[in-house]
Design a protein around this motif. Structure first.
Motif, PDB file in Angstrom:
ATOM      1  N   GLY A 197       0.779  -1.228   0.000  1.00 27.21           N
ATOM      2  CA  GLY A 197       0.000   0.000   0.000  1.00 27.21           C
ATOM      3  C   GLY A 197       0.810   1.276   0.000  1.00 27.21           C
ATOM      4  O   GLY A 197       0.378   2.280  -0.539  1.00 27.21           O
ATOM      5  N   LEU A 198       1.970   1.273   0.593  1.00 25.45           N
ATOM      6  CA  LEU A 198       2.777   2.491   0.696  1.00 25.45           C
ATOM      7  C   LEU A 198       4.148   2.265   0.083  1.00 25.45           C
ATOM      8  O   LEU A 198       4.731   1.197   0.216  1.00 25.45           O
ATOM      9  N   PRO A 199       4.686   3.290  -0.568  1.00 27.61           N
ATOM     10  CA  PRO A 199       6.056   3.147  -1.057  1.00 27.61           C
ATOM     11  C   PRO A 199       7.036   3.203   0.110  1.00 27.61           C
ATOM     12  O   PRO A 199       6.802   3.871   1.109  1.00 27.61           O
ATOM     13  N   GLY A 200       8.102   2.452   0.003  1.00 27.97           N
ATOM     14  CA  GLY A 200       9.133   2.496   1.027  1.00 27.97           C
ATOM     15  C   GLY A 200       8.997   1.434   2.104  1.00 27.97           C
ATOM     16  O   GLY A 200       9.758   1.452   3.067  1.00 27.97           O
ATOM     17  N   ILE A 201       8.047   0.511   1.963  1.00 24.43           N
ATOM     18  CA  ILE A 201       7.873  -0.530   2.984  1.00 24.43           C
ATOM     19  C   ILE A 201       9.116  -1.425   3.047  1.00 24.43           C
ATOM     20  O   ILE A 201       9.569  -1.786   4.128  1.00 24.43           O
ATOM     21  N   ALA A 202       9.677  -1.761   1.904  1.00 22.56           N
ATOM     22  CA  ALA A 202      10.879  -2.613   1.894  1.00 22.56           C
ATOM     23  C   ALA A 202      12.044  -1.907   2.596  1.00 22.56           C
ATOM     24  O   ALA A 202      12.782  -2.533   3.371  1.00 22.56           O
ATOM     25  N   GLN A 203      12.192  -0.616   2.362  1.00 24.04           N
ATOM     26  CA  GLN A 203      13.262   0.131   3.025  1.00 24.04           C
ATOM     27  C   GLN A 203      13.014   0.224   4.518  1.00 24.04           C
ATOM     28  O   GLN A 203      13.954   0.159   5.306  1.00 24.04           O
ATOM     29  N   LEU A 204      11.756   0.387   4.893  1.00 22.93           N
ATOM     30  CA  LEU A 204      11.419   0.443   6.321  1.00 22.93           C
ATOM     31  C   LEU A 204      11.745  -0.873   7.009  1.00 22.93           C
ATOM     32  O   LEU A 204      12.256  -0.884   8.135  1.00 22.93           O
ATOM     33  N   ARG A 205      11.465  -1.992   6.347  1.00 22.07           N
ATOM     34  CA  ARG A 205      11.833  -3.297   6.908  1.00 22.07           C
ATOM     35  C   ARG A 205      13.343  -3.414   7.076  1.00 22.07           C
ATOM     36  O   ARG A 205      13.828  -3.958   8.062  1.00 22.07           O
ATOM     37  N   THR A 206      14.083  -2.901   6.096  1.00 19.19           N
ATOM     38  CA  THR A 206      15.542  -2.931   6.187  1.00 19.19           C
ATOM     39  C   THR A 206      16.028  -2.091   7.365  1.00 19.19           C
ATOM     40  O   THR A 206      16.911  -2.509   8.115  1.00 19.19           O
ATOM     41  N   ILE A 207      15.430  -0.928   7.551  1.00 23.94           N
ATOM     42  CA  ILE A 207      15.816  -0.049   8.663  1.00 23.94           C
ATOM     43  C   ILE A 207      15.500  -0.701  10.001  1.00 23.94           C
ATOM     44  O   ILE A 207      16.313  -0.678  10.928  1.00 23.94           O
ATOM     45  N   VAL A 208      14.303  -1.303  10.107  1.00 22.02           N
ATOM     46  CA  VAL A 208      13.930  -1.967  11.362  1.00 22.02           C
ATOM     47  C   VAL A 208      14.870  -3.132  11.650  1.00 22.02           C
ATOM     48  O   VAL A 208      15.295  -3.332  12.791  1.00 22.02           O
ATOM     49  N   GLY A 209      15.238  -3.885  10.632  1.00 25.31           N
ATOM     50  CA  GLY A 209      16.192  -4.974  10.824  1.00 25.31           C
ATOM     51  C   GLY A 209      17.550  -4.470  11.289  1.00 25.31           C
ATOM     52  O   GLY A 209      18.193  -5.072  12.159  1.00 25.31           O
TER      53      GLY A 209
END
Length: 100
Positions: free
Chosen positions: A21-33
């Motif tokens: 639904g939102l752009p940047g979810i993959a990057q957010l997962r990377t940041i959280v990891g």
């Protein structure tokens, strides 16, 4: 449409998390990891420092220092458990919430 129909319509709502639904979810997962990794590294550092403080307090007959070291060890272990199990805990409570 009467009151019973409203209850049936509300019972049929099914909403799930949308990973597209939102752009940047993959990057957010990377940041959280990455943040989880930093948290685990800091927990290990805190465990080492606390163990050293505990040992110094025990060897110098300083019960206050030894107690602080013991507390630090327990807190560092708790932090490591929370960082390592964060995803599992969130998934568990998500499943509990879906069962309500």
């Amino acid at each position: 449409m009467d009151l019973n129909d409203v209850g049936v319509i509300l019972a049929q709502i099914d909403i799930n998390p949308n990973t597209d639904g939102l752009p940047g979810i993959a990057q957010l997962r990377t940041i959280v990891g990455a943040v989880m990794t930093v948290g685990l590294i800091l927990a290990v550092l805190a465990l080492i420092v606390s163990a050293i403080v505990w040992a110094m307090g025990a060897n110098s007959a300083n019960p206050h220092l030894a107690g602080r070291g013991k507390s630090g060890v327990l807190i560092a272990l708790g932090a490591a458990i929370l960082c390592g199990g964060a995803v599992t805990l969130v998934n568990f409570f998500w499943d509990v919430g879906q069962a309500v």
